[in-house]
Each structure stands twice: as structure tokens, then as C-alpha cells.
Design a protein around this motif. Structure first.
Motif, mmCIF file in Angstrom:
data_model
loop_
_atom_site.group_PDB
_atom_site.id
_atom_site.type_symbol
_atom_site.label_atom_id
_atom_site.label_comp_id
_atom_site.label_asym_id
_atom_site.label_seq_id
_atom_site.Cartn_x
_atom_site.Cartn_y
_atom_site.Cartn_z
ATOM 1 N N VAL A 174 -44.037 71.007 100.102
ATOM 2 C CA VAL A 174 -43.641 71.277 101.482
ATOM 3 C C VAL A 174 -44.743 70.915 102.467
ATOM 4 O O VAL A 174 -44.518 70.232 103.449
ATOM 5 N N PHE A 175 -45.942 71.386 102.192
ATOM 6 C CA PHE A 175 -47.011 71.240 103.176
ATOM 7 C C PHE A 175 -47.990 70.156 102.775
ATOM 8 O O PHE A 175 -48.344 70.031 101.614
ATOM 9 N N ARG A 176 -48.423 69.410 103.744
ATOM 10 C CA ARG A 176 -49.619 68.596 103.537
ATOM 11 C C ARG A 176 -50.735 69.376 104.201
ATOM 12 O O ARG A 176 -50.588 69.857 105.326
ATOM 13 N N VAL A 177 -51.825 69.523 103.490
ATOM 14 C CA VAL A 177 -52.838 70.470 103.955
ATOM 15 C C VAL A 177 -54.131 69.791 104.361
ATOM 16 O O VAL A 177 -54.497 68.748 103.828
ATOM 17 N N GLY A 178 -54.799 70.422 105.304
ATOM 18 C CA GLY A 178 -56.078 69.924 105.770
ATOM 19 C C GLY A 178 -56.070 69.682 107.271
ATOM 20 O O GLY A 178 -55.362 70.355 108.014
ATOM 21 N N VAL A 188 -56.106 72.541 111.793
ATOM 22 C CA VAL A 188 -56.328 72.620 110.353
ATOM 23 C C VAL A 188 -55.458 73.708 109.747
ATOM 24 O O VAL A 188 -55.507 74.866 110.184
ATOM 25 N N VAL A 189 -54.662 73.348 108.749
ATOM 26 C CA VAL A 189 -53.941 74.308 107.901
ATOM 27 C C VAL A 189 -54.194 73.879 106.456
ATOM 28 O O VAL A 189 -53.776 72.812 106.047
ATOM 29 N N SER A 190 -54.898 74.696 105.678
ATOM 30 C CA SER A 190 -55.423 74.186 104.409
ATOM 31 C C SER A 190 -54.884 74.837 103.143
ATOM 32 O O SER A 190 -55.196 74.372 102.050
ATOM 33 N N GLU A 191 -54.141 75.917 103.244
ATOM 34 C CA GLU A 191 -53.767 76.611 102.008
ATOM 35 C C GLU A 191 -52.848 75.736 101.130
ATOM 36 O O GLU A 191 -51.804 75.289 101.610
ATOM 37 N N PRO A 192 -53.175 75.480 99.863
ATOM 38 C CA PRO A 192 -54.285 76.084 99.146
ATOM 39 C C PRO A 192 -55.572 75.240 99.074
ATOM 40 O O PRO A 192 -56.613 75.787 98.813
ATOM 41 N N GLY A 323 -42.968 74.317 112.002
ATOM 42 C CA GLY A 323 -41.988 75.073 111.229
ATOM 43 C C GLY A 323 -42.594 76.209 110.443
ATOM 44 O O GLY A 323 -41.919 76.833 109.638
ATOM 45 N N PHE A 324 -43.870 76.493 110.651
ATOM 46 C CA PHE A 324 -44.496 77.558 109.871
ATOM 47 C C PHE A 324 -45.668 78.164 110.613
ATOM 48 O O PHE A 324 -46.079 77.672 111.681
ATOM 49 N N ALA A 325 -46.174 79.224 110.001
ATOM 50 C CA ALA A 325 -47.402 79.847 110.468
ATOM 51 C C ALA A 325 -48.316 80.004 109.264
ATOM 52 O O ALA A 325 -47.860 79.973 108.123
ATOM 53 N N LEU A 326 -49.587 80.146 109.511
ATOM 54 C CA LEU A 326 -50.558 80.330 108.424
ATOM 55 C C LEU A 326 -51.637 81.293 108.892
ATOM 56 O O LEU A 326 -52.101 81.218 110.033
ATOM 57 N N GLU A 327 -52.053 82.138 107.956
ATOM 58 C CA GLU A 327 -52.907 83.283 108.273
ATOM 59 C C GLU A 327 -54.397 82.976 108.350
ATOM 60 O O GLU A 327 -55.202 83.760 107.847
ATOM 61 N N ASN A 328 -54.803 81.871 108.952
ATOM 62 C CA ASN A 328 -56.235 81.560 109.007
ATOM 63 C C ASN A 328 -57.030 82.799 109.423
ATOM 64 O O ASN A 328 -56.603 83.562 110.290
ATOM 65 N N ALA A 350 -46.116 89.847 112.172
ATOM 66 C CA ALA A 350 -46.565 90.937 111.294
ATOM 67 C C ALA A 350 -47.040 90.385 109.949
ATOM 68 O O ALA A 350 -48.059 90.823 109.397
ATOM 69 N N HIS A 351 -46.302 89.431 109.420
ATOM 70 C CA HIS A 351 -46.635 88.828 108.126
ATOM 71 C C HIS A 351 -48.046 88.221 108.158
ATOM 72 O O HIS A 351 -48.879 88.505 107.286
ATOM 73 N N GLU A 352 -48.328 87.414 109.159
ATOM 74 C CA GLU A 352 -49.646 86.751 109.214
ATOM 75 C C GLU A 352 -50.755 87.762 109.459
ATOM 76 O O GLU A 352 -51.849 87.648 108.896
ATOM 77 N N LEU A 353 -50.461 88.772 110.288
ATOM 78 C CA LEU A 353 -51.462 89.824 110.512
ATOM 79 C C LEU A 353 -51.760 90.552 109.202
ATOM 80 O O LEU A 353 -52.931 90.803 108.870
ATOM 81 N N ASN A 373 -50.858 87.645 97.756
ATOM 82 C CA ASN A 373 -50.863 87.336 99.195
ATOM 83 C C ASN A 373 -49.463 87.513 99.785
ATOM 84 O O ASN A 373 -49.241 88.285 100.709
ATOM 85 N N GLU A 374 -48.535 86.740 99.245
ATOM 86 C CA GLU A 374 -47.237 86.620 99.921
ATOM 87 C C GLU A 374 -46.328 87.833 99.702
ATOM 88 O O GLU A 374 -45.589 88.227 100.609
ATOM 89 N N GLY A 375 -46.384 88.409 98.508
ATOM 90 C CA GLY A 375 -45.578 89.608 98.277
ATOM 91 C C GLY A 375 -46.046 90.771 99.144
ATOM 92 O O GLY A 375 -45.237 91.491 99.749
ATOM 93 N N LEU A 418 -45.817 76.709 94.720
ATOM 94 C CA LEU A 418 -46.595 77.924 94.921
ATOM 95 C C LEU A 418 -45.946 78.851 95.945
ATOM 96 O O LEU A 418 -46.041 80.067 95.838
ATOM 97 N N PHE A 419 -45.297 78.287 96.936
ATOM 98 C CA PHE A 419 -44.812 79.111 98.058
ATOM 99 C C PHE A 419 -43.291 79.259 98.060
ATOM 100 O O PHE A 419 -42.663 79.342 99.090
ATOM 101 N N GLN A 420 -42.710 79.309 96.873
ATOM 102 C CA GLN A 420 -41.255 79.467 96.801
ATOM 103 C C GLN A 420 -40.842 80.918 97.054
ATOM 104 O O GLN A 420 -41.648 81.853 96.984
ATOM 105 N N VAL A 423 -41.947 84.246 95.252
ATOM 106 C CA VAL A 423 -43.320 84.708 95.460
ATOM 107 C C VAL A 423 -43.363 85.694 96.648
ATOM 108 O O VAL A 423 -44.034 86.725 96.608
ATOM 109 N N TYR A 424 -42.606 85.366 97.673
ATOM 110 C CA TYR A 424 -42.549 86.214 98.867
ATOM 111 C C TYR A 424 -41.646 87.430 98.634
ATOM 112 O O TYR A 424 -42.063 88.571 98.834
ATOM 113 N N LEU A 425 -40.398 87.155 98.252
ATOM 114 C CA LEU A 425 -39.379 88.206 98.313
ATOM 115 C C LEU A 425 -39.399 89.093 97.068
ATOM 116 O O LEU A 425 -39.471 90.324 97.174
#
Ligand code: TRP
Ligand code: ZN
Length: 493
Positions: A174-178, A188-192, A323-328, A350-353, A373-375, A418-420, A423-425
Motif C-alpha cells: 500500500v505505502f511507499r515509504v520515506g 516523510v512517512v517511513s513506517e516501517p 489517504g492516511f495518517a501516520l503517528e510520527n 485519537a488513533h494517531e495520538l 501498535n495497531e491493535g 503488515l497493515f492489514q 492487525v488493527y481490528l
């Protein structure tokens, strides 16, 4: 004193013999190790006898930490203490001109060690003041100081590098990172594993460090990064240099710089936490609405999870449809498409916080532990909902449980996805089920104690089970096997 002196001279000697090699960024390692066995320069006579042996005395730092999903991430043999990144962004060419000054501490005596860096050119590597031999292939920058690096002694590594940072595809389709750019702005969004796209790193969450960012941009652009701004100065020739210091220990994948036409805003929570954010000028009003509940969320989460773990918090909006947020760390990043001004993104906010406690303060010991992390962040969405006149945690859990069969174990989603959703739900459901299994008294102590005990470092699913067993006095093997590792979703307790 003597050791420092002799190390300097050995370094100089090796480089003097290898002028061409020292200047080359794609030197073959075998060639180099042959060359370093040539007759030492005269100053070598000042070294102690134990250092004169021609055979290597230390280890070659491993080129990965052995993560079960991404074995090549990170490197062995040392811990980074600080990254001091000096980066000039040149939007006209889409390139950076950068210097990374890294202080690291060898955990064993090292002959060579690696940093992760992908897609940029290394001009020069200096170790403790002397230029040294390096080789750069793929993601691995291998550095060969002339003298042994001694376990426990600080080493300063300075890497001059530059080029066009290019995002990396790893760990997800899904994500290209860096480091990304639209031609002017950058974010910059780097995970993982995207940190290596913009600085030389020990790129694994088990090696946290402190960061300083010195970022120079054309003066019509602004910069925000993790931590607090400590200075902003005009260079006098149409550029501005912003300095940010992030003094809390941070995993490399959470390091971020965002460059754009930014408006900066600040407020404080009731408990005195500074919230500082930066929004694209055109979205400033909408963002103020969409992030308005942040201070209230901090309060709710401090009650459930313990004190907010870092020096500051805030949001930055990249002027891009992500389309997303990331918890830097200390600075969650949101795509501009999430910001509508309708106040409809509380769950994501709330999720990112919540990741600041779960994921950032306590990092996953391996990427296989991503559900920690995600759960947890998903469970925290339910905590916020329950704390702000929404459904109860039990109602949120029941609704999610009814939604799908989540037939992939959250504790082993595989390196490709990794981020399916599981993992979250299903990851969030693990925590709800655990609260039923060990009872509310034990569970209410579990989350803050988790952060207190493992904050500033990394922890595994086994650590979570051990802590829950310690607090409850129960054997939780069957529970973890079924909920975290089982192929089928168990019924809700
Ligand atoms: N951790 C993010 C979240 O809050 C999702 C994510 C993972 C991500 N990797 C990313 C977002 C890379 C942006 C870029 O759920
Ligand atoms: Zn998340």
C-alpha cells in the motif's frame, strides 16, 4: 590519550594509502580489506602491541538485526545515541545536500559496521575526525574505520551524502515509504523502513536515539519536524534554516520532516502539554476544526494510559492526497484529503495520538509485533469514543467482532501485509478480550504499567503476556495462542 592518538594516525594512514578508495562510494569490500593489510605508516609505531597485529581483532557488525519479517533492517554491533541531520532541500532539482553526524556506541569491538541508506550518494565518511573507507551497495553502507572501535566508547560518524531521495516499497503493497515530494513541498512517512531513504540509519525500532534536524529551504517555505523548534534563521541569500530538537528517544521510522507553505499554531492542554501544529495555509481553518478535540483526547488517554510520554504533540498536514495518517513521534502527519473541516476524523486523530503511548513510547520489538501498535491504537479509538459520549468499549468491540471473520492472526500477518485489517481490528479485540479474561482491575493497571515499564524501548508480545500474567496471576498461554496467533477469530467473551 594514547589510544585516541594512535587511532587517528591509523585512520589517516589507511586513507592515505587508499586515496582513490576513500573517495569512491562503491568500493568493493574485498579489495579494501586486502589493501588495509599493507605496511603500516611510520606513526604506527606509537600504537600499543595489542593493536599491531595484522589480523582483525573485532567483529564485523551484522548487516541486520535479524527481524523475523525483514532480516536486513537495522544493523548489529552498536547502539545509536544521537542523529544530527543537516539537510538542505533544493526543490528545483528535488535533491538534498546533507550531512548526518551520528554518535553511536559499539556493543562489541568492531572492525567494520553498517548503516542503512538507500538511493542516495555517499561522498565521504569520517569516523572520530578522520576520513575512512566505505562501501555502499543497495541498502547497506559499510564503514571500515582504520582502527578497532572499542565496545562502550562513543564513536562519532559523519556521513556527507546527497541526491534525490526516492521512496521505498517495503513491508506493504500500500505505502511507499520515506521522503516524498510533489516538486516543491516534501514530507516523510517511513513506517516501517523508509528512514533509510533520507538519512543513514540503524533502521529498526529496537535502536532508538535522540534527533536534531537542521533543515535549510528556500525562504518561501516553512519546515516542521519532530520535537521542538530551537531556532529559525535567515541565511541572507534567500534561504532559511530551521532547527528542531527531538529529545525523547525515538525510533528511526518515526523521524519526519515536512516542508511546505505552512501556518504554525500552538495551544496548551489543561495538564500543560504544548500542542504545536503546522498546516498548509489554505487548510488552516479546516484543520483547526478537525483537530479541535486533541487536548480533550490527551486528557482521556492520560487517565487510561498514564502521562503523555513526550515533550510535545501536534499535527502536520501534508498538502497531498495521501489517504492516511501516520503517528510520527510528537507530530502525527495527515494527508490533506482527511482534513475537511467537518470535524469528522476524531477516530483517526485519537488513533494517531494513542500511538504516542503504544508504538512510539513502547516500540514493537520486531515488525511481527505490529499488532502491539495497531491493535492498541484501535482499542484506544474505542476508549475515546466511550469517553466522549459515544458507544461503550464493549459496544465498539461487538460491532467490530461482527464485521468480518479476521482469519489471519494479528500476531503473524506476514511481511507482505503488515497493515492489514486483522492487525488493527482483531488486534483491538485482543485487548478487549484480555480485559474480560483478566478482569478490569488488572487490565486497568496493565496499560499504564506497560508504558511505564517499556517506554523508551521496545517490547514484544511475550512481554505483554508476561506483564498480564504478573498482574492477574493467571496463565495466559491459551488466551494468547487463540487470540493473537490462532487462525480463527475466537468468540467474544
Ligand atoms: N501506522 C499508520 C496508522 O496509523 C499506518 C501506516 C503504516 C502508514 N505505514 C505507513 C501510514 C506509511 C503512512 C505511511 O495506522
Ligand atoms: Zn495506527
Amino acid at each position: 590519550m594514547e589510544r585516541t592518538f594512535s587511532r587517528r594516525w591509523r585512520a589517516l594512514g589507511a586513507c592515505a594509502l587508499l586515496i582513490a578508495a576513500c573517495a569512491s562510494s562503491d568500493l568493493d569490500l574485498d579489495e579494501r580489506s586486502g589493501a588495509t593489510s599493507t605496511t603500516p605508516p611510520p606513526s604506527e609505531s606509537t600504537v600499543s602491541p595489542s593493536e599491531t597485529a595484522g589480523t582483525p581483532q573485532g567483529a564485523m557488525g551484522a548487516d541486520g538485526v535479524g527481524d523475523p519479517y525483514y532480516p536486513g533492517l537495522g544493523n548489529g554491533g552498536y547502539d545509536v545515541a544521537t542523529y544530527d541531520l543537516d539537510i538542505e532541500w533544493m526543490p528545483d532539482t528535488g535533491t538534498v545536500d546533507a550531512t548526518a553526524a551520528i554518535v553511536l556506541v559499539p556493543t562489541e569491538d568492531l572492525d567494520t559496521f553498517n548503516l542503512d541508506l538507500e538511493g542516495l550518494d555517499v561522498e565521504r565518511v569520517v569516523v572520530d575526525g578522520e576520513e575512512v573507507v566505505h562501501a555502499h551497495a543497495g541498502r547497506e553502507l559499510t564503514i571500515d574505520p582504520a582502527a578497532l572501535l572499542v565496545a562502550g566508547d562513543d564513536v562519532e560518524v559523519v556521513v556527507d551524502y546527497g541526491g534525490e531521495p526516492t521512496p521505498i516499497r517495503v513491508g506493504t503493497d500500500v505505502f511507499r515509504v520515506g521522503w516524498h515530494t510533489d516538486g516543491r513541498d516534501a514530507y516523510v512517512v517511513s513506517e516501517p523502513a523508509g528512514a533509510a531513504s533520507w538519512f543513514p540509519a540503524n533502521d529498526h525500532p529496537t535502536d532508538k536515539a535522540r534527533f536534531r534536524f537542521v533543515v535549510t529551504v528556500p525562504s518561501d517555505l516553512g519546515v516542521i519536524a519532530n520535537g521542538l523548534q530551537t531556532s529559525m534563521s535567515d541565511t541572507g541569500d534567500g534561504r532559511t534554516t530551521f532547527v528542531y530538537e527531538a529529545s525523547d528517544l525515538m525510533a528511526t521510522y518515526l523521524a519526519s520532516v515536512v516542508i511546505g507553505d505552512l501556518v504554525f499554531v500552538e495551544e496548551s492542554t489543561a495538564s500543560g502539554l504544548l500542542l504545536r501544529s503546522a498546516y498548509p495555509r489554505r487548510l488552516a481553518d479546516a484543520a483547526a476544526t478537525d483537530f479541535a478535540d486533541t487536548a480533550a483526547m490527551v486528557e482521556v488517554f492520560e487517565r487510561s494510559f498514564g502521562p503523555y510520554p513526550f515533550e510535545t504533540y501536534g499535527h502536520v498536514v501534508a498538502d497531498e492526497v495521501l489517504g492516511f495518517a501516520l503517528e510520527n513521534q510528537t507530530l502525527s502527519i495527515f494527508g490533506s484529503d482527511l482534513v475537511t473541516g467537518r470535524g469528522a476524523i476524531d477516530a483517526i486523530v485519537a488513533h494517531e495520538l494513542a500511538h504516542q503511548w503504544f508504538g512510539n513510547a513502547v516500540s514493537p520489538a520486531t515488525w511481527m509485533d505490529i499488532w502491539l501498535n495497531e491493535g492498541f491504537a484501535t482499542y484506544a479509538e474505542w476508549v475515546w469514543a466511550a469517553g466522549s459520549d459515544g458507544p461503550t468499549i464493549a459496544e465498539s468491540a461487538a460491532a467490530v467482532h461482527a464485521r468480518a471473520d479476521f482469519g489471519v492472526p494479528p500476531g503473524d500477518p506476514g511481511p507482505e501485509e503488515l497493515f492489514q485489517a486483522t492487525v488493527y481490528l482483531r488486534g483491538g479485540l485482543v485487548l478487549y478480550a484480555l480485559s474480560q479474561e483478566i478482569g478490569h482491575d488488572a487490565f486497568d493497571r496493565l496499560l499504564p504499567l506497560w508504558v511505564e515499564r517499556f517506554g523508551g524501548s521496545a517490547a514484544s508480545t511475550a512481554d505483554l503476556r508476561a506483564l498480564a500474567e504478573e498482574l492477574s496471576g493467571q496463565d495466559l498461554e491459551a488466551f494468547f495462542d487463540a487470540w493473537v496467533y490462532g487462525a480463527t477469530l475466537p468468540p467474544l467473551p
